[in-house]
Scaffold this motif. Structure first.
Motif, PDB file in Angstrom:
ATOM      1  N   MET A 209       6.984  53.008  36.573  1.00  0.00           N
ATOM      2  CA  MET A 209       7.172  52.867  38.264  1.00  0.00           C
ATOM      3  C   MET A 209       8.512  52.127  38.376  1.00  0.00           C
ATOM      4  O   MET A 209       8.845  51.200  38.143  1.00  0.00           O
ATOM      5  N   PHE A 210       9.565  53.067  38.904  1.00  0.00           N
ATOM      6  CA  PHE A 210      11.015  52.587  39.157  1.00  0.00           C
ATOM      7  C   PHE A 210      10.967  52.151  40.487  1.00  0.00           C
ATOM      8  O   PHE A 210      10.230  52.476  41.428  1.00  0.00           O
ATOM      9  N   ASP A 211      12.060  51.259  40.917  1.00  0.00           N
ATOM     10  CA  ASP A 211      12.713  50.707  42.000  1.00  0.00           C
ATOM     11  C   ASP A 211      11.183  49.953  42.612  1.00  0.00           C
ATOM     12  O   ASP A 211      10.915  50.070  43.684  1.00  0.00           O
ATOM     13  N   THR A 212      10.585  49.370  41.760  1.00  0.00           N
ATOM     14  CA  THR A 212       9.421  48.582  42.058  1.00  0.00           C
ATOM     15  C   THR A 212       9.421  47.100  41.573  1.00  0.00           C
ATOM     16  O   THR A 212       9.676  46.765  40.375  1.00  0.00           O
ATOM     17  N   ARG A 213       9.625  46.200  42.306  1.00  0.00           N
ATOM     18  CA  ARG A 213       9.794  44.929  42.205  1.00  0.00           C
ATOM     19  C   ARG A 213       8.580  43.883  42.270  1.00  0.00           C
ATOM     20  O   ARG A 213       7.494  44.004  42.969  1.00  0.00           O
ATOM     21  N   GLN A 219      -4.446  36.324  39.182  1.00  0.00           N
ATOM     22  CA  GLN A 219      -5.063  35.584  38.157  1.00  0.00           C
ATOM     23  C   GLN A 219      -6.694  35.480  38.624  1.00  0.00           C
ATOM     24  O   GLN A 219      -6.813  35.445  39.803  1.00  0.00           O
ATOM     25  N   ASP A 220      -7.658  35.387  37.869  1.00  0.00           N
ATOM     26  CA  ASP A 220      -8.749  35.157  37.876  1.00  0.00           C
ATOM     27  C   ASP A 220      -9.292  34.063  36.737  1.00  0.00           C
ATOM     28  O   ASP A 220      -8.439  33.700  36.073  1.00  0.00           O
ATOM     29  N   SER A 221     -10.726  33.672  36.809  1.00  0.00           N
ATOM     30  CA  SER A 221     -11.125  32.878  35.736  1.00  0.00           C
ATOM     31  C   SER A 221     -10.897  32.990  34.318  1.00  0.00           C
ATOM     32  O   SER A 221     -10.858  31.987  33.406  1.00  0.00           O
ATOM     33  N   SER A 222     -10.761  34.598  34.180  1.00  0.00           N
ATOM     34  CA  SER A 222     -10.395  34.724  32.502  1.00  0.00           C
ATOM     35  C   SER A 222      -9.021  34.885  32.480  1.00  0.00           C
ATOM     36  O   SER A 222      -8.520  35.189  31.116  1.00  0.00           O
ATOM     37  N   GLY A 223      -8.204  34.676  33.490  1.00  0.00           N
ATOM     38  CA  GLY A 223      -6.560  34.589  33.142  1.00  0.00           C
ATOM     39  C   GLY A 223      -5.904  35.794  33.934  1.00  0.00           C
ATOM     40  O   GLY A 223      -6.040  35.790  35.028  1.00  0.00           O
ATOM     41  N   MET A 224      -4.801  36.271  33.419  1.00  0.00           N
ATOM     42  CA  MET A 224      -3.764  37.112  34.300  1.00  0.00           C
ATOM     43  C   MET A 224      -4.862  38.321  34.395  1.00  0.00           C
ATOM     44  O   MET A 224      -4.941  38.817  33.379  1.00  0.00           O
ATOM     45  N   LYS A 225      -4.661  38.889  35.439  1.00  0.00           N
ATOM     46  CA  LYS A 225      -5.392  40.221  35.723  1.00  0.00           C
ATOM     47  C   LYS A 225      -4.284  41.223  36.276  1.00  0.00           C
ATOM     48  O   LYS A 225      -4.809  42.696  36.241  1.00  0.00           O
ATOM     49  N   GLY A 226      -2.946  40.946  36.866  1.00  0.00           N
ATOM     50  CA  GLY A 226      -2.168  41.848  37.286  1.00  0.00           C
ATOM     51  C   GLY A 226      -1.115  41.470  37.964  1.00  0.00           C
ATOM     52  O   GLY A 226      -1.049  40.150  37.732  1.00  0.00           O
ATOM     53  N   VAL A 227      -0.433  42.134  38.755  1.00  0.00           N
ATOM     54  CA  VAL A 227       0.711  41.618  39.361  1.00  0.00           C
ATOM     55  C   VAL A 227       0.496  42.235  40.919  1.00  0.00           C
ATOM     56  O   VAL A 227       0.136  43.310  41.186  1.00  0.00           O
ATOM     57  N   ARG A 228       1.353  41.528  41.934  1.00  0.00           N
ATOM     58  CA  ARG A 228       1.705  41.887  43.293  1.00  0.00           C
ATOM     59  C   ARG A 228       2.837  42.416  43.358  1.00  0.00           C
ATOM     60  O   ARG A 228       3.848  42.038  42.691  1.00  0.00           O
ATOM     61  N   LEU A 229       3.034  43.526  44.284  1.00  0.00           N
ATOM     62  CA  LEU A 229       4.514  44.333  44.086  1.00  0.00           C
ATOM     63  C   LEU A 229       5.104  44.186  45.601  1.00  0.00           C
ATOM     64  O   LEU A 229       4.256  43.802  46.739  1.00  0.00           O
ATOM     65  N   ILE A 238      -5.782  44.971  31.895  1.00  0.00           N
ATOM     66  CA  ILE A 238      -6.609  44.218  30.885  1.00  0.00           C
ATOM     67  C   ILE A 238      -5.585  43.070  30.424  1.00  0.00           C
ATOM     68  O   ILE A 238      -6.178  42.020  30.101  1.00  0.00           O
ATOM     69  N   SER A 239      -4.352  43.028  30.571  1.00  0.00           N
ATOM     70  CA  SER A 239      -3.466  42.166  30.236  1.00  0.00           C
ATOM     71  C   SER A 239      -2.068  42.555  31.011  1.00  0.00           C
ATOM     72  O   SER A 239      -1.853  43.682  31.417  1.00  0.00           O
ATOM     73  N   VAL A 240      -1.227  41.453  31.120  1.00  0.00           N
ATOM     74  CA  VAL A 240       0.123  41.565  31.569  1.00  0.00           C
ATOM     75  C   VAL A 240       1.125  41.155  30.718  1.00  0.00           C
ATOM     76  O   VAL A 240       1.088  40.044  29.976  1.00  0.00           O
ATOM     77  N   LEU A 241       2.239  42.132  30.366  1.00  0.00           N
ATOM     78  CA  LEU A 241       3.027  41.888  29.278  1.00  0.00           C
ATOM     79  C   LEU A 241       4.231  41.887  30.062  1.00  0.00           C
ATOM     80  O   LEU A 241       4.879  42.533  30.863  1.00  0.00           O
ATOM     81  N   LEU A 242       4.752  40.546  29.994  1.00  0.00           N
ATOM     82  CA  LEU A 242       6.255  40.258  30.662  1.00  0.00           C
ATOM     83  C   LEU A 242       7.299  40.307  29.784  1.00  0.00           C
ATOM     84  O   LEU A 242       7.542  39.686  29.135  1.00  0.00           O
ATOM     85  N   ALA A 243       8.126  41.166  30.289  1.00  0.00           N
ATOM     86  CA  ALA A 243       9.507  41.767  29.507  1.00  0.00           C
ATOM     87  C   ALA A 243      10.709  42.262  30.527  1.00  0.00           C
ATOM     88  O   ALA A 243      11.133  43.029  30.480  1.00  0.00           O
ATOM     89  N   THR A 244      11.001  40.957  31.003  1.00  0.00           N
ATOM     90  CA  THR A 244      11.893  41.337  32.159  1.00  0.00           C
ATOM     91  C   THR A 244      13.337  41.165  31.780  1.00  0.00           C
ATOM     92  O   THR A 244      14.139  41.515  32.528  1.00  0.00           O
ATOM     93  N   GLY A 245      13.577  40.574  30.669  1.00  0.00           N
ATOM     94  CA  GLY A 245      15.010  40.366  30.157  1.00  0.00           C
ATOM     95  C   GLY A 245      15.486  39.057  30.721  1.00  0.00           C
ATOM     96  O   GLY A 245      14.859  38.200  31.515  1.00  0.00           O
ATOM     97  N   HIS A 246      16.707  38.968  30.246  1.00  0.00           N
ATOM     98  CA  HIS A 246      17.365  37.330  30.339  1.00  0.00           C
ATOM     99  C   HIS A 246      17.865  36.925  31.564  1.00  0.00           C
ATOM    100  O   HIS A 246      18.347  36.138  32.125  1.00  0.00           O
TER     101      HIS A 246
END
Length: 523
Positions: A209-213, A219-229, A238-246
């Protein structure tokens, strides 16, 4: 029969493919052997310059496959989804590894694809307009897409360097990166390789998904479940991998606002120094006049411990770009940031390198109110000062090197590769006092060990400030999950765990494998 051969050759043989193969066969005493080059490096410690070669010669047996990596991916279009924030090397290589492991990557990228991104880069160079979502740092492939494409890394304990190089070759990189001692791809070739990686991800059923911030975390009781756009939507996984750059300052702030712990991290700040490439060649190759036509543009690596008020900190070269260009790397209006890149042939008449000074919490005392984000605000303040001093556009502040040492504004500036243009200023007005003081000491030392380096033919261009992330997002050393938020995997340069294309790619793969292991345990 196979023989391993070691050779030391003059450049005209070491860099001519036909002559090189002849020399290997002659040394192996196998006139009809098939040959594979395993390693090539330059020995420029003394004149004449030599080229060291390691090769394998094969007689009456087939050459082994060049690479073992293949792109016959499984179809993951219906598999459980992993949300990846950021389409830089960490995010894209994580996506490929997740596909191999049977999971569906969904990459969310604030910027544009490589083709559309070119227009925004042109606008920075020609019109001084900075798109905060599409620039030299943000967009498909991350900051590495429009860079030299240097693939050298010291992070070999963190993953399989050879595998990363093979993946790049499988997606269009030249085979030379497999055996050059300091491999690079080039800014002219990286966009197509990034495009090919994207196509591999999509063919296997992944999503980009480009042009998407990203504007929030779910989050829920089990941890990170997703992101809001930003458009009000959301994506779960099932998980969120955060690889945004410096440079994703809004994400760092979002983490703090969401009570997700981050930590202050030291980084480095300084200038980019531009010399005539011919001068660096003369110094490094011990020649007078043009370098041997068979040799590549020369580079250098420098380091020194400089003291200010009794405290020693490192001054060092960073991202040296032989035959390259200085580019504007700001991510917002009102700031000036510079970086370097080179085409694959490294045939510009300029050589440039970051010369930067280590900075840490002791330097950030005026920003203590920002707590773990103090370094980020310190960094931004220097970039904003550079913009103000140089006139408020993407024109960069600059000064001839010896003029900087003598603290005088240069009457004129040399030609430059920096397209938005330069303004002559005293860079002591831009750089923090401890940084400028240590930079002076470092340049004086570098001028002693590289005779001719310290010269008014060279100029300092400010500021080189995005050397690495000013924060670290803490994670468990074993599971790679965030220490306080299960199912959140901080990854790559932005999280503080990589420093370049290869190390970021390896970290992306490690995090993908950790996500798969977590999912397998909980199934």
């Amino acid at each position: 029969m196979k023989k391993t051969i070691q050779l030391t050759l003059p450049p005209e043989k070491g860099y001519d493919e036909n002559l090189l193969l002849e020399e290997v066969r002659r040394k192996a005493k196998m006139p009809s052997a098939d040959v594979r080059i395993m390693r090539r490096s330059i020995d420029a410690r003394r004149s004449p310059v030599k080229v060291n070669i390691a090769a394998e010669a094969f007689l009456n047996e087939p050459l082994p496959e060049l690479i073992s990596y293949h792109t016959n991916f499984p179809d993951v279009s219906s598999a459980p989804e992993v949300i990846i924030v950021g389409a830089g090397p960490a995010g894209m290589f994580a996506a490929l590894r997740l596909i191999e492991l049977g999971l569906r990557p969904v990459i969310i990228e604030r910027g544009k694809d490589v083709r559309a991104r070119r227009r925004d880069l042109a606008a920075i160079n020609k019109e001084h307009k900075v798109n905060p979502d599409s620039n030299y740092c943000f967009g498909e492939g991350g900051a590495g897409t429009y860079s030299d494409g240097k693939l050298y890394t010291r992070s070999k304990k963190r993953g399989d360097v050879q595998r990363i190089l093979e993946i790049l070759v499988a997606h269009g990189a030249t085979e030379e990166i497999l055996f050059e001692a300091h491999p690079h791809i080039g800014t002219n070739k990286l966009p197509q390789i990034v495009t090919n990686i994207r196509e591999s991800i999509l063919r296997a059923g992944g999503e980009i998904m480009f042009d998407t911030r990203v504007t929030g975390f779910l989050q829920d009781s089990s941890g990170m479940k997703g992101v809001r756009l930003a458009d009000g939507g959301k994506r779960d996984g099932i998980s969120v991998l955060l690889a945004t750059g410096h440079s994703a300052r809004d994400i760092f702030q979002l983490l703090v606002n969401s009570s997700i712990p981050v930590e202050l991290k030291p980084f480095a700040l300084g200038v980019r120094i531009e010399h005539p490439q011919a001068l660096i060649d003369e110094i490094q190759y011990h020649c007078t006049g043009p370098r041997n036509e068979h040799l590549p543009a020369s580079s250098y690596s420098l380091v020194y411990q400089a003291r200010h008020q009794g405290i020693a900190k490192g001054v060092f070269s960073f991202c040296m770009c032989p035959g390259g260009f200085i580019v504007p790397a700001a991510t917002h209006e009102g700031e000036v940031v510079v970086n370097g890149m080179s085409p694959s042939r490294r045939n510009s008449r300029f050589a440039n390198s970051g010369i930067v000074v280590a900075v840490d919490a002791a330097d950030f005392v005026d920003y203590e109110q920002y707590a773990e984000l103090a370094g980020m605000h310190y960094q931004a303040a220097v970039e904003q000062r550079a913009c103000q001093v140089a006139g408020g556009t993407q024109t960069a502040p600059a000064q001839r090197m010896t003029d900087f040492m003598k603290r005088r504004v240069s009457a004129t500036l040399p030609d430059t590769s920096y397209q938005p243009g330069l303004m002559s200023v005293d860079l002591h007005e831009v750089l923090p006092v401890p940084v400028a003081a240590r930079l002076e000491q470092g340049l004086r030392h570098f001028g002693k060990i590289m005779k001719g380096y310290l010269t008014n033919e060279a100029q300092l261009v400010g500021v080189e400030s995005r050397t690495s992330s000013p924060v670290q997002i803490p994670r468990d050393k074993t599971t790679l999950e965030h220490v306080a938020v299960p199912r959140l995997f901080p990854c790559g340069e932005g999280a503080g765990y990589a420093g370049g294309i290869v190390s970021a790619a390896m970290d992306g793969e490690r995090c993908a494998e950790a996500i798969h292991q977590l999912y397998a345990r909980k199934k």
